[in-house]
Enzyme design. Structure first.
Site, mmCIF file in Angstrom:
data_model
loop_
_atom_site.group_PDB
_atom_site.id
_atom_site.type_symbol
_atom_site.label_atom_id
_atom_site.label_comp_id
_atom_site.label_asym_id
_atom_site.label_seq_id
_atom_site.Cartn_x
_atom_site.Cartn_y
_atom_site.Cartn_z
ATOM 1 N N HIS A 1 0.030 -20.397 1.308
ATOM 2 C CA HIS A 1 -0.008 -21.031 2.803
ATOM 3 C C HIS A 1 -0.175 -20.272 3.836
ATOM 4 O O HIS A 1 -0.918 -19.336 3.850
ATOM 5 C CB HIS A 1 1.461 -21.612 2.645
ATOM 6 C CG HIS A 1 1.792 -22.453 1.346
ATOM 7 N ND1 HIS A 1 1.294 -23.616 1.221
ATOM 8 C CD2 HIS A 1 2.508 -22.272 0.283
ATOM 9 C CE1 HIS A 1 1.527 -24.159 -0.239
ATOM 10 N NE2 HIS A 1 2.293 -23.048 -0.737
ATOM 11 N N GLU B 1 8.206 -21.299 3.340
ATOM 12 C CA GLU B 1 7.805 -20.534 2.130
ATOM 13 C C GLU B 1 6.687 -19.560 2.483
ATOM 14 O O GLU B 1 6.514 -18.435 2.051
ATOM 15 C CB GLU B 1 7.089 -21.761 1.262
ATOM 16 C CG GLU B 1 6.756 -20.904 -0.138
ATOM 17 C CD GLU B 1 5.612 -21.846 -0.704
ATOM 18 O OE1 GLU B 1 5.684 -23.133 -0.586
ATOM 19 O OE2 GLU B 1 4.775 -21.443 -1.796
ATOM 20 N N HIS C 1 3.738 -17.285 -4.297
ATOM 21 C CA HIS C 1 4.391 -18.495 -3.856
ATOM 22 C C HIS C 1 6.019 -18.588 -4.111
ATOM 23 O O HIS C 1 6.457 -17.827 -4.581
ATOM 24 C CB HIS C 1 3.705 -19.704 -4.526
ATOM 25 C CG HIS C 1 2.440 -19.975 -4.119
ATOM 26 N ND1 HIS C 1 2.248 -21.150 -3.379
ATOM 27 C CD2 HIS C 1 1.390 -19.432 -4.379
ATOM 28 C CE1 HIS C 1 0.616 -21.190 -2.961
ATOM 29 N NE2 HIS C 1 0.151 -20.314 -3.680
ATOM 30 N N GLU D 1 5.999 -17.866 -8.776
ATOM 31 C CA GLU D 1 6.803 -18.836 -8.080
ATOM 32 C C GLU D 1 8.223 -18.266 -7.972
ATOM 33 O O GLU D 1 8.728 -18.159 -9.125
ATOM 34 C CB GLU D 1 6.954 -20.134 -8.933
ATOM 35 C CG GLU D 1 5.786 -21.167 -8.705
ATOM 36 C CD GLU D 1 5.337 -21.822 -7.332
ATOM 37 O OE1 GLU D 1 6.095 -21.544 -6.364
ATOM 38 O OE2 GLU D 1 4.346 -22.389 -7.262
HETATM 39 ZN ZN LIG Z 1 3.206 -22.754 -2.712
#
Ligand SMILES: [Zn+2]
Length: 226
Positions: free
Chosen positions: A10, A25, A77, A142
């Protein structure tokens, strides 16, 4: 030297997932990505797909990795889900077999150990653009659920972000069959010193518990025996 491309997910107008108290995030990913790059530099040539808060398309992220000619691609992420009770770490690879899965397994094991979060395992998805379009073995980490209030609280701190970066770096080092250099002990500045002490304990384990508490709160510290 081995080439590693790090991809903080992102950025810019795309915040990624947003936590219950507003943590974005993209900011967690950036901090982890920068720290990870620093940790890997002694053992690899490193390139980041972004080094600041800007938007980079998925296509461009893969193109950066491919023109760099990296040996591994790591997309960083933070997870999110509607049910705020859900938590844990998971690592994605393109498909089972090969170095992508191996790296995913090595990194996942270190992430579980370092964070203490639930182990959601290694997963596969051949449709994720950054996994599909990068030529190198690629993974997506993640690193906890930003939607989970307990995990969001930790993800806010520099100490925890560093913990995540160290875990990923450790997994990469294992995959490469290399050792990360030991961090240098902080040098004491010359002249008069004003020390801040938070405790003195008869048992080392109590001192270690206090040090862990400090580090989790984002303060650095050390144990000195007298
Ligand atoms: Zn993400």
């Amino acid at each position: 030297m081995v080439k590693i491309c790090i991809d903080p997910g992102h950025g810019g107008a795309d915040p990624g997932a947003i936590g219950p108290t507003g943590l974005k995030e993209k900011d967690v990913n950036m901090a982890v990505g920068l720290k990870l790059a620093e940790l890997l530099k002694p053992i690899a040539e490193v390139k980041l797909t972004r080094t600041k808060d800007i938007a980079v398309s998925l296509k461009d992220r893969a193109a950066i990795a491919n023109s760099f000619g990296c040996d591994y691609f790591i997309s960083v992420h933070t997870n999110s889900f509607t049910d705020r009770k859900v938590g844990g770490v998971e690592t994605w690879a393109y498909a089972p077999g090969g170095n992508g899965e191996k790296l995913a397994k090595a990194v996942q094991a270190e992430l579980v150990k370092a964070t203490g979060f639930a182990n959601r395992g290694v997963k596969f998805n051949s449709k994720f653009a950054v996994l599909r379009d990068t030529k190198a073995p690629a993974i997506i980490t993640e690193n906890g659920f930003i939607s989970n209030p307990d995990e969001e609280k930790l993800l806010k701190t520099d100490a925890f972000r560093e913990k995540i970066a160290k875990a990923i770096a450790q997994g990469v080092a294992k995959q490469l069959g290399k050792k990360l250099p030991e961090p240098k002990p902080a040098q004491a500045p010359a002249g008069k010193l004003y020390k801040v002490q938070v405790g003195a304990y008869k048992e080392r384990k109590n001192a270690e518990a206090m040090l862990a508490k400090l580090k989790n709160a984002g303060f650095d510290g050390f144990i000195k025996q007298e």
